[in-house]
Enzyme design. Structure first.
Site, short mmCIF file in Angstrom:
data_model
loop_
_atom_site.label_atom_id
_atom_site.label_comp_id
_atom_site.label_asym_id
_atom_site.label_seq_id
_atom_site.Cartn_x
_atom_site.Cartn_y
_atom_site.Cartn_z
N ASP A 88 0.85 -1.20 0.00
CA ASP A 88 0.00 0.00 0.00
C ASP A 88 0.88 1.24 0.00
O ASP A 88 2.06 1.19 0.35
CB ASP A 88 -0.96 0.02 1.20
CG ASP A 88 -0.25 0.16 2.55
OD1 ASP A 88 0.81 -0.47 2.74
OD2 ASP A 88 -0.76 0.90 3.42
N GLU A 153 0.06 -0.91 5.92
CA GLU A 153 1.14 -0.35 6.74
C GLU A 153 0.99 1.15 6.88
O GLU A 153 1.19 1.71 7.96
CB GLU A 153 2.51 -0.68 6.12
CG GLU A 153 3.68 -0.48 7.08
CD GLU A 153 4.24 0.93 7.11
OE1 GLU A 153 4.99 1.24 8.03
OE2 GLU A 153 3.90 1.76 6.23
N1 BES Z 1 8.81 3.29 5.18
C1 BES Z 1 8.18 3.97 6.25
C2 BES Z 1 8.94 3.88 7.56
C3 BES Z 1 10.16 4.76 7.55
C4 BES Z 1 9.99 6.13 7.50
C5 BES Z 1 11.39 4.23 7.61
C6 BES Z 1 11.10 6.95 7.48
C7 BES Z 1 12.49 5.04 7.59
C8 BES Z 1 12.35 6.40 7.52
C9 BES Z 1 6.80 3.43 6.48
O1 BES Z 1 6.14 3.02 5.33
C10 BES Z 1 5.97 4.54 7.04
O2 BES Z 1 5.89 5.58 6.44
N2 BES Z 1 5.39 4.32 8.19
C11 BES Z 1 4.48 5.23 8.74
C12 BES Z 1 3.76 4.51 9.85
C13 BES Z 1 2.52 5.18 10.30
C14 BES Z 1 1.57 5.45 9.18
C15 BES Z 1 1.86 4.33 11.35
C16 BES Z 1 5.20 6.45 9.28
O3 BES Z 1 6.33 6.35 9.81
O4 BES Z 1 4.66 7.54 9.15
ZN ZN Z 2 6.91 2.14 3.98
#
Ligand code: BES
Ligand code: ZN
Length: 460
Positions: A88, A153
């Site tokens: 997603d 996610e």
């Molecule tokens: N890929 C990201 C996580 C991430 C962000 C890793 C920045 C390294 C650096 C993941 O898909 C993401 O964006 N997660 C969300 C989680 C939230 C929606 C619960 C986030 O961090 O905002």
């Molecule tokens: Zn991600």
């Protein structure tokens, strides 16, 4: 260590076309109108995992978006690796700020631009192609592989935790591998050993029952937009610290060893400043940029809406105002305790004459790895083979809420090896993945599967 580049280079054109196809599907999980596209994306991925070497791959429905599950058992005595990722994506808006449309992948300057290119469809695709590479070159690996690729996610993985718990035997594994993080630079591969947690809220401030003439009523009625501004301003102090009671109490001190590790990284604040396009960087007083991002919690407004926002002017006193506010958490903050203290603080800051409603969306716990496990040695060796440079150990400021649930459910270590780059514009217009990193990363992942097979076998 195997040299996979001959196979990779012979197939790269076809893979590029496939990746473009994957990226063309607008699998935006937060948008109910895109549910059909999200489901179509799951089917696309399952088809391609089947073609790569997991014929039994299935799409499992949930109360939310489906989960793609692939299992490739080779030997009950061999170690088992579970690969997790997400298909997603975040919304693409504002679309007019994209140089080329978000769901029409465009290759320019050695990059692939599209929503999801780096977060996380591109990185998931690298795993599919690493599997294909391993099997087609007959390198194999004495490794049982399981793929769990979810479609929620970006909205907090609401249904995956339950699915893992209910399928704990089926999905049991010795380690979990995730590529959904970044590298420090194209030349410096990285292993991520910490993530921040998150709580995400929405504040709705309501005043008069309808919009009012700002001349006839302004100054005599409490304005919800002004009230919301007061609340938001009160949530942080002059030192850039959140004013939520107890917020910093459980936060761990940064150790001398951690500071020394940070000092060795090639971090340049000026590069980051220029990259984000601000006049200067800013945050909690007394900490460096990497400390602020990786070791300190924060509170940020993610969105604001109230009153007249069209062209020109309209003299109106709005009846309501809304803000999206998130907090990024670090060990040992507890998301539930934080959000409760936050709500109490918001109520304290709310002036009489308006009401405030605090909605809670998803939350996720912060996470730190135990980097002494043999999977970390495997990652070290494989990244060096793929990129020609030994990896750095880093943390990230972002969140992957399911990581701590994997650890708890399977009692297995989680290894984060990601292939984004600084400035990849994840969640923003013009998101991209580096085409060279995509290619080298596939070699690194194929080697990593092999290394994990050997090292976990030795360890077990
Ligand atoms: N890929 C990201 C996580 C991430 C962000 C890793 C920045 C390294 C650096 C993941 O898909 C993401 O964006 N997660 C969300 C989680 C939230 C929606 C619960 C986030 O961090 O905002
Ligand atoms: Zn991600």
């Amino acid at each position: 260590m195997a040299d996979f580049f001959e196979y990779i280079d012979a197939n790269l054109d076809r893979w590029n076309d496939e990746l473009d196809e994957f990226l063309r599907i607008p699998s935006i999980s937060t948008d109910p109108e895109r549910a059909g596209d999200v489901a179509r994306c799951a089917e696309w991925l399952a088809d391609h995992l089947r073609a790569a070497g997991i014929p039994s791959c299935e799409v499992v429905s949930t109360a939310g978006h489906p989960i793609v599950i692939g299992e490739r058992p080779v030997d009950p005595d061999a170690p088992t690796l579970l690969v997790y990722g997400h298909y997603d994506v975040q919304p693409s808006e504002p679309d007019h700020l994209w140089t080329t449309p978000p769901f029409e992948p465009s290759r320019r300057d050695g990059r692939v631009y599209a929503r999801g290119s780096v977060d996380d469809k591109g990185q998931v695709h690298m795993h599919v192609k690493a599997l294909e590479t391993l099997l087609e070159t007959e390198t194999g690996a004495n490794l049982n592989l399981k793929f769990v690729i979810e479609g929620e996610e970006e909205v907090g993985s609401a249904h995956l935790g339950k699915f893992l718990a209910e399928n704990a035997d089926r999905l049991a594994c010795d380690a979990v591998l995730i590529s959904d993080t970044t590298m420090f630079s194209p030349e410096l591969p990285c292993i991520t050993t910490g993530l921040r947690g998150i709580v995400y809220t929405e504040l709705n401030v309501r005043g008069p029952s309808h919009d009012l003439h700002s001349g006839s009523y302004g100054g005599a009625v409490v304005n919800p937009a002004n009230a919301l501004a007061t609340i938001l301003a009160g949530l942080k102090d002059e030192q850039g610290r959140a004013t939520v009671p107890g917020f910093y109490d459980p936060v761990r001190e940064i150790t001398e060893r951690e500071k020394a590790d940070l000092a060795r990284l090639p971090m340049d604040d000026e590069v980051m400043r220029a990259d984000v396009g601000s006049t200067e960087l800013g945050g909690e007083e007394g900490f460096t940029t990497l400390e602020r991002l990786w070791y300190r919690p924060t509170l940020d407004v993610n969105g604001l809406l109230s009153g007249f926002t069209g062209q020109g002017s309209k003299t109106v006193l709005p009846g309501s105002a809304m803000a999206k506010v998130s907090m990024r958490l670090v060990p040992d903050q507890d998301p539930v305790e934080v959000v409760e203290a936050f709500e109490q603080r918001v109520r304290e800051l709310t002036p009489p004459g308006v009401t405030v409603e605090v909605k809670r969306f998803h939350d996720g716990a912060p996470w730190v790895a135990d980097p002494d496990h043999p999977v970390y040695d495997a990652a070290h060796a494989a990244l060096e083979a793929g990129f020609g440079t030994p990896p750095a150990m880093i943390r990230e400021g972002g969140s992957i809420p399911i990581v701590s649930m994997f650890e708890e459910t399977f009692r297995s270590p989680v290894l984060l090896v990601g292939f984004g780059l600084p400035g990849s514009n994840a969640h923003a217009p013009d998101e991209w993945i580096d085409a060279g990193v995509y290619r080298e990363g596939i070699a690194a992942i194929a080697n990593l599967y092999g290394e994990i097979a050997v090292r976990l076998d030795d360890a077990g």
